[in-house]
Design a protein around this motif. Sequence first.
Motif, PDB file in Angstrom:
ATOM      1  N   VAL A   1       0.852  -1.120   0.078  1.00 33.44           N
ATOM      2  CA  VAL A   1      -0.169   0.003  -0.123  1.00 33.44           C
ATOM      3  C   VAL A   1       0.818   1.249  -0.081  1.00 33.44           C
ATOM      4  CG1 VAL A   1      -1.814   1.233   1.182  1.00 33.44           C
ATOM      5  CG2 VAL A   1      -1.745  -1.150   1.309  1.00 33.44           C
ATOM      6  N   VAL A   2       0.753   2.034  -0.980  1.00 40.54           N
ATOM      7  CA  VAL A   2       1.563   3.204  -1.182  1.00 40.54           C
ATOM      8  C   VAL A   2       0.619   4.435  -1.348  1.00 40.54           C
ATOM      9  CG1 VAL A   2       3.392   4.528  -2.310  1.00 40.54           C
ATOM     10  CG2 VAL A   2       3.428   2.068  -1.782  1.00 40.54           C
ATOM     11  N   ASN A   3       0.576   5.429  -0.479  1.00 39.32           N
ATOM     12  CA  ASN A   3      -0.458   6.560  -0.817  1.00 39.32           C
ATOM     13  C   ASN A   3      -1.954   6.343  -0.895  1.00 39.32           C
ATOM     14  OD1 ASN A   3       1.730   8.327  -0.400  1.00 39.32           O
ATOM     15  ND2 ASN A   3       2.175   8.215  -2.721  1.00 39.32           N
ATOM     16  N   GLY A   4      -2.428   5.146  -0.268  1.00 38.21           N
ATOM     17  CA  GLY A   4      -3.530   4.577  -0.223  1.00 38.21           C
ATOM     18  C   GLY A   4      -4.041   3.829  -1.376  1.00 38.21           C
ATOM     19  N   GLU A   5      -2.983   3.334  -2.345  1.00 43.11           N
ATOM     20  CA  GLU A   5      -3.192   2.593  -3.317  1.00 43.11           C
ATOM     21  C   GLU A   5      -2.671   1.359  -3.283  1.00 43.11           C
ATOM     22  OE1 GLU A   5      -2.187   4.657  -7.027  1.00 43.11           O
ATOM     23  OE2 GLU A   5      -3.803   6.295  -6.820  1.00 43.11           O
ATOM     24  N   LEU A   6      -3.166   0.294  -4.063  1.00 45.33           N
ATOM     25  CA  LEU A   6      -2.392  -1.213  -4.049  1.00 45.33           C
ATOM     26  C   LEU A   6      -1.543  -1.246  -4.978  1.00 45.33           C
ATOM     27  CD1 LEU A   6      -5.472  -3.528  -3.247  1.00 45.33           C
ATOM     28  CD2 LEU A   6      -3.966  -2.336  -1.618  1.00 45.33           C
TER      29      LEU A   6
ATOM     30  N   ALA B   1     -29.297 -23.262   6.073  1.00 52.14           N
ATOM     31  CA  ALA B   1     -27.805 -23.466   6.872  1.00 52.14           C
ATOM     32  C   ALA B   1     -27.066 -22.592   5.843  1.00 52.14           C
ATOM     33  CB  ALA B   1     -27.386 -24.651   6.980  1.00 52.14           C
ATOM     34  N   ILE B   2     -27.149 -22.769   4.354  1.00 56.20           N
ATOM     35  CA  ILE B   2     -26.211 -21.988   3.533  1.00 56.20           C
ATOM     36  C   ILE B   2     -26.409 -20.571   3.589  1.00 56.20           C
ATOM     37  CG2 ILE B   2     -25.917 -21.572   0.992  1.00 56.20           C
ATOM     38  CD1 ILE B   2     -24.762 -24.283   1.758  1.00 56.20           C
ATOM     39  N   GLU B   3     -27.435 -20.016   3.756  1.00 56.30           N
ATOM     40  CA  GLU B   3     -27.952 -18.795   3.850  1.00 56.30           C
ATOM     41  C   GLU B   3     -27.081 -18.168   5.290  1.00 56.30           C
ATOM     42  OE1 GLU B   3     -29.034 -16.747   1.773  1.00 56.30           O
ATOM     43  OE2 GLU B   3     -30.596 -17.256   0.733  1.00 56.30           O
ATOM     44  N   ALA B   4     -27.411 -18.910   6.128  1.00 54.26           N
ATOM     45  CA  ALA B   4     -26.992 -18.478   7.800  1.00 54.26           C
ATOM     46  C   ALA B   4     -25.250 -18.553   7.516  1.00 54.26           C
ATOM     47  CB  ALA B   4     -27.390 -19.375   8.709  1.00 54.26           C
ATOM     48  N   GLY B   5     -24.784 -19.405   6.960  1.00 55.70           N
ATOM     49  CA  GLY B   5     -23.187 -19.525   6.919  1.00 55.70           C
ATOM     50  C   GLY B   5     -22.728 -18.199   6.108  1.00 55.70           C
ATOM     51  N   TRP B   6     -23.448 -17.881   5.022  1.00 51.98           N
ATOM     52  CA  TRP B   6     -22.787 -16.707   4.096  1.00 51.98           C
ATOM     53  C   TRP B   6     -23.208 -15.539   4.948  1.00 51.98           C
ATOM     54  CZ3 TRP B   6     -19.409 -15.909   0.582  1.00 51.98           C
ATOM     55  CH2 TRP B   6     -18.948 -16.960  -0.230  1.00 51.98           C
ATOM     56  N   TRP B   7     -24.348 -15.236   5.529  1.00 52.41           N
ATOM     57  CA  TRP B   7     -24.567 -14.230   6.210  1.00 52.41           C
ATOM     58  C   TRP B   7     -23.513 -13.989   7.465  1.00 52.41           C
ATOM     59  CZ3 TRP B   7     -30.404 -15.355   7.024  1.00 52.41           C
ATOM     60  CH2 TRP B   7     -31.116 -15.123   5.902  1.00 52.41           C
ATOM     61  N   LEU B   8     -23.042 -14.962   8.067  1.00 47.11           N
ATOM     62  CA  LEU B   8     -21.958 -15.200   9.122  1.00 47.11           C
ATOM     63  C   LEU B   8     -20.798 -14.754   8.428  1.00 47.11           C
ATOM     64  CD1 LEU B   8     -20.759 -15.801  11.870  1.00 47.11           C
ATOM     65  CD2 LEU B   8     -20.855 -18.176  10.901  1.00 47.11           C
ATOM     66  N   ALA B   9     -20.431 -15.313   7.168  1.00 44.39           N
ATOM     67  CA  ALA B   9     -19.034 -14.813   6.673  1.00 44.39           C
ATOM     68  C   ALA B   9     -19.113 -13.307   6.476  1.00 44.39           C
ATOM     69  CB  ALA B   9     -19.086 -15.654   5.509  1.00 44.39           C
ATOM     70  N   GLU B  10     -20.133 -12.805   5.768  1.00 42.50           N
ATOM     71  CA  GLU B  10     -20.069 -11.437   5.603  1.00 42.50           C
ATOM     72  C   GLU B  10     -20.344 -10.359   6.607  1.00 42.50           C
ATOM     73  OE1 GLU B  10     -19.432 -10.611   1.796  1.00 42.50           O
ATOM     74  OE2 GLU B  10     -18.597 -12.608   2.602  1.00 42.50           O
ATOM     75  N   VAL B  11     -21.260 -10.785   7.496  1.00 39.80           N
ATOM     76  CA  VAL B  11     -21.506  -9.800   8.607  1.00 39.80           C
ATOM     77  C   VAL B  11     -20.312  -9.973   9.653  1.00 39.80           C
ATOM     78  CG1 VAL B  11     -23.092  -9.171  10.471  1.00 39.80           C
ATOM     79  CG2 VAL B  11     -23.960 -10.013   8.017  1.00 39.80           C
ATOM     80  N   GLY B  12     -19.792 -11.244   9.667  1.00 36.83           N
ATOM     81  CA  GLY B  12     -18.872 -11.424  10.557  1.00 36.83           C
ATOM     82  C   GLY B  12     -17.263 -10.615  10.321  1.00 36.83           C
ATOM     83  N   ARG B  13     -17.424 -10.224   8.998  1.00 35.58           N
ATOM     84  CA  ARG B  13     -15.851  -9.398   8.544  1.00 35.58           C
ATOM     85  C   ARG B  13     -16.268  -7.885   8.894  1.00 35.58           C
ATOM     86  NH1 ARG B  13     -16.319 -10.450   3.505  1.00 35.58           N
ATOM     87  NH2 ARG B  13     -17.027  -8.345   2.867  1.00 35.58           N
ATOM     88  N   GLN B  14     -17.416  -7.555   9.197  1.00 38.28           N
ATOM     89  CA  GLN B  14     -17.702  -6.062   9.491  1.00 38.28           C
ATOM     90  C   GLN B  14     -16.790  -5.513  10.862  1.00 38.28           C
ATOM     91  OE1 GLN B  14     -19.214  -4.285   7.097  1.00 38.28           O
ATOM     92  NE2 GLN B  14     -19.465  -6.264   6.116  1.00 38.28           N
ATOM     93  N   PRO B  15     -16.320  -4.346  10.674  1.00 40.16           N
ATOM     94  CA  PRO B  15     -17.036  -3.293   9.669  1.00 40.16           C
ATOM     95  C   PRO B  15     -16.037  -3.217   8.549  1.00 40.16           C
ATOM     96  CG  PRO B  15     -15.390  -2.395  11.639  1.00 40.16           C
ATOM     97  CD  PRO B  15     -15.480  -3.981  11.789  1.00 40.16           C
ATOM     98  N   TRP B  16     -15.150  -4.236   8.171  1.00 43.59           N
ATOM     99  CA  TRP B  16     -14.282  -4.216   6.841  1.00 43.59           C
ATOM    100  C   TRP B  16     -15.155  -4.631   5.781  1.00 43.59           C
ATOM    101  CZ3 TRP B  16     -10.153  -1.332   8.329  1.00 43.59           C
ATOM    102  CH2 TRP B  16      -9.549  -1.441   9.451  1.00 43.59           C
ATOM    103  N   ILE B  17     -14.524  -4.135   4.762  1.00 45.77           N
ATOM    104  CA  ILE B  17     -15.026  -4.493   3.417  1.00 45.77           C
ATOM    105  C   ILE B  17     -13.808  -5.506   2.825  1.00 45.77           C
ATOM    106  CG2 ILE B  17     -14.208  -2.625   1.898  1.00 45.77           C
ATOM    107  CD1 ILE B  17     -16.592  -3.243   0.247  1.00 45.77           C
ATOM    108  N   LEU B  18     -12.498  -4.784   3.146  1.00 47.18           N
ATOM    109  CA  LEU B  18     -11.205  -5.243   2.911  1.00 47.18           C
ATOM    110  C   LEU B  18     -10.466  -5.309   4.215  1.00 47.18           C
ATOM    111  CD1 LEU B  18      -9.521  -6.621   0.687  1.00 47.18           C
ATOM    112  CD2 LEU B  18      -8.532  -4.283   0.477  1.00 47.18           C
ATOM    113  N   ARG B  19     -10.312  -6.361   5.106  1.00 46.06           N
ATOM    114  CA  ARG B  19     -10.105  -6.314   6.334  1.00 46.06           C
ATOM    115  C   ARG B  19      -8.774  -5.907   6.597  1.00 46.06           C
ATOM    116  NH1 ARG B  19      -7.285  -9.648   9.880  1.00 46.06           N
ATOM    117  NH2 ARG B  19      -8.118  -9.753  12.091  1.00 46.06           N
ATOM    118  N   GLY B  20      -8.535  -4.870   7.523  1.00 44.79           N
ATOM    119  CA  GLY B  20      -7.529  -4.143   7.841  1.00 44.79           C
ATOM    120  C   GLY B  20      -7.007  -3.195   6.917  1.00 44.79           C
ATOM    121  N   PHE B  21      -7.649  -2.729   5.781  1.00 45.61           N
ATOM    122  CA  PHE B  21      -7.442  -1.856   4.908  1.00 45.61           C
ATOM    123  C   PHE B  21      -8.573  -0.948   4.643  1.00 45.61           C
ATOM    124  CE2 PHE B  21      -4.179  -5.500   4.316  1.00 45.61           C
ATOM    125  CZ  PHE B  21      -3.026  -4.613   4.143  1.00 45.61           C
TER     126      PHE B  21
END
Length: 448
Positions: free
Chosen positions: A161-166, A368-388
């Motif tokens: 990451v340089v100046n906010g760009e990858l 269960a598929i739906e619950a798993g994907w909601w867990l995966a996506e909501v569980g990453r919040q507040p990040w869309i790209l974790r840590g960046f």
Amino acid sequence: MVNESAVFWSRVLTELTLSFHILYATIGVGVPLMIMIAQYVGYKKNDEHYILLARRWARGFVITVAVGVVTGTAIGLQLSLLWPNFMQLAGQVIALPLFMETFAFFVEAIFLGIYLYTWDRFKSQKRHMFLLVPVAIGASMSAVFITIVNAFMNAPQGFDVVNGELVNIQPILAMLNPAMPTKVAHVLVTAYMASAFALASIAAVKMLKGSKHVYHKKSLHLLMKLGLVFAVATAVIGDFSGKYLAEYQPEKLAAAEWHFKTEEGAPLVLFGVTDGEEVKYAFKIPYALSILAHNNPTAEVIGLDQFPEDEIPPLYIHYLFDTMVMIGMFLLLVALVYVVGKWRNWRFITSKWYTRVIVAGGPLALLAIEAGWWLAEVGRQPWILRGFMKTADGATTSGNVDLMLVAFAALYLILGIGSIIVLLRMFRSNPIEKEIEERHLMKDGERG
């Protein structure tokens, strides 16, 4: 400047799209393998019922593929429209797996068309069956590459990451991120499992309605055996997923388990309610969280007390985790009892009440598929790209997302209802008894 309204509606529309698409995508990944296995069993046993299973499943599969293509296209469109800042930051990294996903789908679609068109043009079932290999591989690889994109969002690597760009981007290294192995494996086996139970549910419904045809009995027996295999595989890979979270996304594991304080010998918390500090009315399994996280009953598990409040995922993901795990264990038990019951000649597995349990397995597997994907996506919040990049920073600032939500919701309603009506009419107008009779007449005509 962040537009909170645009962020909210962007998240709602993306959740709606993914929730709708994932049902058709799951079937799109799992059913080709079921078709190939059924045709292989029919070829090996010289049994026309399994051959017809493959043929009829393939017809229905085409409808789900068509809907999946539309919703998949919608996801690609929404990535650019709703999350332009994210695409500007990470677009160069995820471009390669997105392209490879498209290529895998093309392979699947081309050979699926050839397979369907040449059904009665091959004298050898073996040669015709080989056309299913690229269909099944293409469907699975399509899921692999799109899941790699999601894995990268959870464990980004392969760039500077340089100046906010990858910059200095290494796409292959980015694809081979720490989240990739468990995420890809989990997506594949759960798709196979859910598809097996969904198809088994259809066979069980036919039997409940009074059909005594051996076709449905063979279908149910084959699918319950496959369901058991993939349910066991799901449980094993789920254990690996827990260990991945403990090492790379401990805040997600802690939030899913309402594990507020770092401690050794941590219990696994099921159900209950919480005010954010204290858990009440929960069922706790002593030491189980430490075992899940580190294979050691006395190991220390990091709690939510180690993370800033603004980086803690929503605590309601605990219920998503419980839903996913409980349904998975239920399906494993149902399939195990059925398979053992067949072997031991237990009469109750053919009873109406147990057949109803099997019917429930299909919708529960998709839930269960739906619950798993909601867990995966909501569980990453507040990040869309974790840590960046946080989700709020990746969203559009447009004020018209709410109107887009209405338009896409109407589209999904039409697609969902339309696909169900088409499938029901397709199979009601051509029941298995009629199709078998027609095939026998055709064979008799060829002999004459």
